[in-house]
Design a protein around this motif. Sequence first.
Motif, PDB file in Angstrom:
ATOM      1  N   ASP A   1       0.804  -1.201   0.130  1.00 45.61           N
ATOM      2  CA  ASP A   1       0.016  -0.096  -0.089  1.00 45.61           C
ATOM      3  C   ASP A   1       0.956   1.301   0.060  1.00 45.61           C
ATOM      4  OD1 ASP A   1       0.762   0.708   2.833  1.00 45.61           O
ATOM      5  OD2 ASP A   1      -0.672  -1.011   3.527  1.00 45.61           O
ATOM      6  N   ASP A   2       0.412   2.519  -0.084  1.00 41.30           N
ATOM      7  CA  ASP A   2       1.073   3.797   0.247  1.00 41.30           C
ATOM      8  C   ASP A   2       1.464   4.004   1.181  1.00 41.30           C
ATOM      9  OD1 ASP A   2       0.525   3.983  -2.591  1.00 41.30           O
ATOM     10  OD2 ASP A   2      -1.427   5.110  -2.306  1.00 41.30           O
ATOM     11  N   GLY A   3       1.468   3.268   2.351  1.00 42.14           N
ATOM     12  CA  GLY A   3       1.778   3.535   3.728  1.00 42.14           C
ATOM     13  C   GLY A   3       1.372   4.329   4.545  1.00 42.14           C
ATOM     14  N   SER A   4       1.713   4.575   5.808  1.00 39.66           N
ATOM     15  CA  SER A   4       0.748   5.470   6.690  1.00 39.66           C
ATOM     16  C   SER A   4       1.905   6.034   7.799  1.00 39.66           C
ATOM     17  CB  SER A   4      -0.167   4.730   7.409  1.00 39.66           C
ATOM     18  OG  SER A   4      -0.623   5.435   8.513  1.00 39.66           O
ATOM     19  N   ALA A   5       1.755   7.189   7.892  1.00 40.07           N
ATOM     20  CA  ALA A   5       2.361   8.108   8.880  1.00 40.07           C
ATOM     21  C   ALA A   5       1.978   7.645  10.399  1.00 40.07           C
ATOM     22  CB  ALA A   5       2.703   9.454   8.690  1.00 40.07           C
ATOM     23  N   VAL A   6       0.744   7.338  10.437  1.00 42.09           N
ATOM     24  CA  VAL A   6       0.049   7.153  11.883  1.00 42.09           C
ATOM     25  C   VAL A   6      -0.329   5.748  12.188  1.00 42.09           C
ATOM     26  CG1 VAL A   6      -0.900   9.547  11.567  1.00 42.09           C
ATOM     27  CG2 VAL A   6      -2.244   7.639  10.794  1.00 42.09           C
ATOM     28  N   SER A   7       0.090   4.667  11.430  1.00 38.36           N
ATOM     29  CA  SER A   7      -0.305   3.497  12.075  1.00 38.36           C
ATOM     30  C   SER A   7       0.562   2.407  11.187  1.00 38.36           C
ATOM     31  CB  SER A   7      -1.558   3.031  11.550  1.00 38.36           C
ATOM     32  OG  SER A   7      -1.972   3.160  10.241  1.00 38.36           O
ATOM     33  N   ALA A   8       0.859   1.308  11.798  1.00 31.55           N
ATOM     34  CA  ALA A   8       1.644   0.283  11.488  1.00 31.55           C
ATOM     35  C   ALA A   8       1.044  -1.087  11.817  1.00 31.55           C
ATOM     36  CB  ALA A   8       2.822   0.198  12.211  1.00 31.55           C
ATOM     37  N   PRO A   9       1.045  -1.939  10.822  1.00 32.62           N
ATOM     38  CA  PRO A   9       0.455  -3.465  11.185  1.00 32.62           C
ATOM     39  C   PRO A   9       0.619  -3.854  12.566  1.00 32.62           C
ATOM     40  CG  PRO A   9       1.483  -3.272   9.063  1.00 32.62           C
ATOM     41  CD  PRO A   9       1.930  -2.129   9.639  1.00 32.62           C
ATOM     42  N   ALA A  10      -0.217  -4.343  13.343  1.00 37.67           N
ATOM     43  CA  ALA A  10      -0.174  -5.034  14.779  1.00 37.67           C
ATOM     44  C   ALA A  10      -1.121  -5.953  14.803  1.00 37.67           C
ATOM     45  CB  ALA A  10       0.002  -3.926  15.706  1.00 37.67           C
ATOM     46  N   VAL A  11      -0.840  -7.142  15.541  1.00 45.54           N
ATOM     47  CA  VAL A  11      -2.043  -7.832  15.917  1.00 45.54           C
ATOM     48  C   VAL A  11      -2.520  -7.580  17.223  1.00 45.54           C
ATOM     49  CG1 VAL A  11      -2.383 -10.211  16.699  1.00 45.54           C
ATOM     50  CG2 VAL A  11      -0.823  -9.804  14.715  1.00 45.54           C
ATOM     51  N   ARG A  12      -3.997  -7.592  17.556  1.00 48.93           N
ATOM     52  CA  ARG A  12      -4.469  -7.512  18.563  1.00 48.93           C
ATOM     53  C   ARG A  12      -5.336  -8.482  18.739  1.00 48.93           C
ATOM     54  NH1 ARG A  12      -9.056  -4.523  19.084  1.00 48.93           N
ATOM     55  NH2 ARG A  12      -9.915  -3.617  17.328  1.00 48.93           N
ATOM     56  N   VAL A  13      -5.859  -8.680  20.053  1.00 52.96           N
ATOM     57  CA  VAL A  13      -7.097  -9.597  20.274  1.00 52.96           C
ATOM     58  C   VAL A  13      -8.282  -8.877  20.405  1.00 52.96           C
ATOM     59  CG1 VAL A  13      -7.941 -11.419  21.776  1.00 52.96           C
ATOM     60  CG2 VAL A  13      -5.492 -11.594  21.685  1.00 52.96           C
ATOM     61  N   PRO A  14      -9.194  -9.146  19.294  1.00 56.40           N
ATOM     62  CA  PRO A  14     -10.260  -8.173  19.344  1.00 56.40           C
ATOM     63  C   PRO A  14     -11.420  -8.691  20.470  1.00 56.40           C
ATOM     64  CG  PRO A  14     -10.694  -9.691  17.493  1.00 56.40           C
ATOM     65  CD  PRO A  14      -9.244 -10.033  18.310  1.00 56.40           C
TER      66      PRO A  14
ATOM     67  N   ALA B   1       3.118 -18.486   7.942  1.00 52.99           N
ATOM     68  CA  ALA B   1       4.169 -17.213   8.327  1.00 52.99           C
ATOM     69  C   ALA B   1       3.685 -16.100   7.837  1.00 52.99           C
ATOM     70  CB  ALA B   1       5.414 -17.447   7.482  1.00 52.99           C
ATOM     71  N   TRP B   2       3.952 -14.971   8.266  1.00 53.37           N
ATOM     72  CA  TRP B   2       3.550 -13.609   7.821  1.00 53.37           C
ATOM     73  C   TRP B   2       4.562 -12.792   8.323  1.00 53.37           C
ATOM     74  CZ3 TRP B   2       1.878  -9.191  10.508  1.00 53.37           C
ATOM     75  CH2 TRP B   2       1.882  -9.372  11.893  1.00 53.37           C
ATOM     76  N   GLY B   3       4.408 -11.625   7.722  1.00 53.34           N
ATOM     77  CA  GLY B   3       5.266 -10.337   8.124  1.00 53.34           C
ATOM     78  C   GLY B   3       4.850  -9.015   7.450  1.00 53.34           C
ATOM     79  N   SER B   4       5.705  -8.007   7.759  1.00 52.08           N
ATOM     80  CA  SER B   4       5.309  -6.728   7.275  1.00 52.08           C
ATOM     81  C   SER B   4       6.892  -5.915   7.272  1.00 52.08           C
ATOM     82  CB  SER B   4       4.152  -5.994   7.942  1.00 52.08           C
ATOM     83  OG  SER B   4       4.771  -5.693   9.278  1.00 52.08           O
ATOM     84  N   HIS B   5       6.743  -5.040   6.218  1.00 52.99           N
ATOM     85  CA  HIS B   5       7.702  -4.328   6.331  1.00 52.99           C
ATOM     86  C   HIS B   5       7.214  -2.656   5.575  1.00 52.99           C
ATOM     87  CE1 HIS B   5       8.164  -5.199   2.043  1.00 52.99           C
ATOM     88  NE2 HIS B   5       8.565  -4.257   1.750  1.00 52.99           N
ATOM     89  N   HIS B   6       8.145  -1.789   5.912  1.00 49.47           N
ATOM     90  CA  HIS B   6       7.406  -0.303   5.713  1.00 49.47           C
ATOM     91  C   HIS B   6       8.883   0.345   5.243  1.00 49.47           C
ATOM     92  CE1 HIS B   6       3.860  -0.823   7.427  1.00 49.47           C
ATOM     93  NE2 HIS B   6       4.370  -1.192   8.504  1.00 49.47           N
ATOM     94  N   GLY B   7       8.632   1.154   4.166  1.00 49.84           N
ATOM     95  CA  GLY B   7       9.860   1.844   3.523  1.00 49.84           C
ATOM     96  C   GLY B   7       9.248   3.155   3.152  1.00 49.84           C
ATOM     97  N   GLU B   8      10.152   4.258   2.629  1.00 46.65           N
ATOM     98  CA  GLU B   8       9.644   5.465   2.169  1.00 46.65           C
ATOM     99  C   GLU B   8       8.690   5.377   1.198  1.00 46.65           C
ATOM    100  OE1 GLU B   8      13.000   7.865   1.064  1.00 46.65           O
ATOM    101  OE2 GLU B   8      14.279   7.047   2.743  1.00 46.65           O
ATOM    102  N   ALA B   9       8.424   4.404   0.413  1.00 49.97           N
ATOM    103  CA  ALA B   9       7.477   4.455  -0.750  1.00 49.97           C
ATOM    104  C   ALA B   9       6.295   3.632  -0.273  1.00 49.97           C
ATOM    105  CB  ALA B   9       8.273   3.567  -1.957  1.00 49.97           C
ATOM    106  N   GLY B  10       6.046   3.187   0.989  1.00 46.81           N
ATOM    107  CA  GLY B  10       4.863   2.604   1.530  1.00 46.81           C
ATOM    108  C   GLY B  10       5.119   1.431   2.328  1.00 46.81           C
ATOM    109  N   GLY B  11       4.012   0.429   2.314  1.00 54.02           N
ATOM    110  CA  GLY B  11       4.282  -0.461   3.153  1.00 54.02           C
ATOM    111  C   GLY B  11       3.747  -1.905   2.661  1.00 54.02           C
ATOM    112  N   SER B  12       4.069  -2.925   3.211  1.00 53.75           N
ATOM    113  CA  SER B  12       3.434  -4.143   2.642  1.00 53.75           C
ATOM    114  C   SER B  12       3.273  -5.326   3.895  1.00 53.75           C
ATOM    115  CB  SER B  12       4.144  -4.792   1.586  1.00 53.75           C
ATOM    116  OG  SER B  12       5.454  -5.431   1.932  1.00 53.75           O
ATOM    117  N   VAL B  13       2.092  -5.973   3.770  1.00 50.96           N
ATOM    118  CA  VAL B  13       1.838  -7.195   4.570  1.00 50.96           C
ATOM    119  C   VAL B  13       2.015  -8.287   3.794  1.00 50.96           C
ATOM    120  CG1 VAL B  13       0.538  -8.347   6.074  1.00 50.96           C
ATOM    121  CG2 VAL B  13       0.650  -6.064   6.307  1.00 50.96           C
TER     122      VAL B  13
END
Length: 153
Positions: free
Chosen positions: A102-115, A134-146
């Motif tokens: 995606d285009d990334g976010s300056a205010v949030s990052a992927p995180a698991v939480r128990v609803p 397996a799964w993971g995420s990464h963020h860079g200047e151009a956006g982020g991915s999961v």
Amino acid sequence: MRGRGPIRRHGGPSREAPVNASHGTWRRDFPGKEISVPVAREWARELLAGRIAAPLLDDVLLLLSEVVTNAITHSDSGRTAGGRVTVRVTCASGDVHVEVTDDGSAVSAPAVRVPEPDEDGGRGLWLVDLLATAWGSHHGEAGGSVWFLVAEC
């Protein structure tokens, strides 16, 4: 949906594979709009049906829907005009690797939480954590991915 053994989580970028449909790797861009969720799911269903077992396909489509929804809801892809979400699907030896960029976010990052049981949302990455091999995420200047991997048992 199937339960699996211990979950292996890996941070950082996913494995890269050439985008080549003849080798089981596909890539497609979608607008950063809610309507893209069922469109992405149907696209992946058409790609994978007959290539993997039906229960595995169900898991992949559920997780893809959750991750695309998160990308649109929590990143600039869904908040800015012209936002995009890119989906890459790789199928090899019955295992499916999906990456949503995606285009990334300056205010949030992927995180698991128990609803909480009565919450309407908040289950996306919780389901990914539960069902993916397996799964993971990464963020860079151009956006982020999961990314996630769903492997045949």
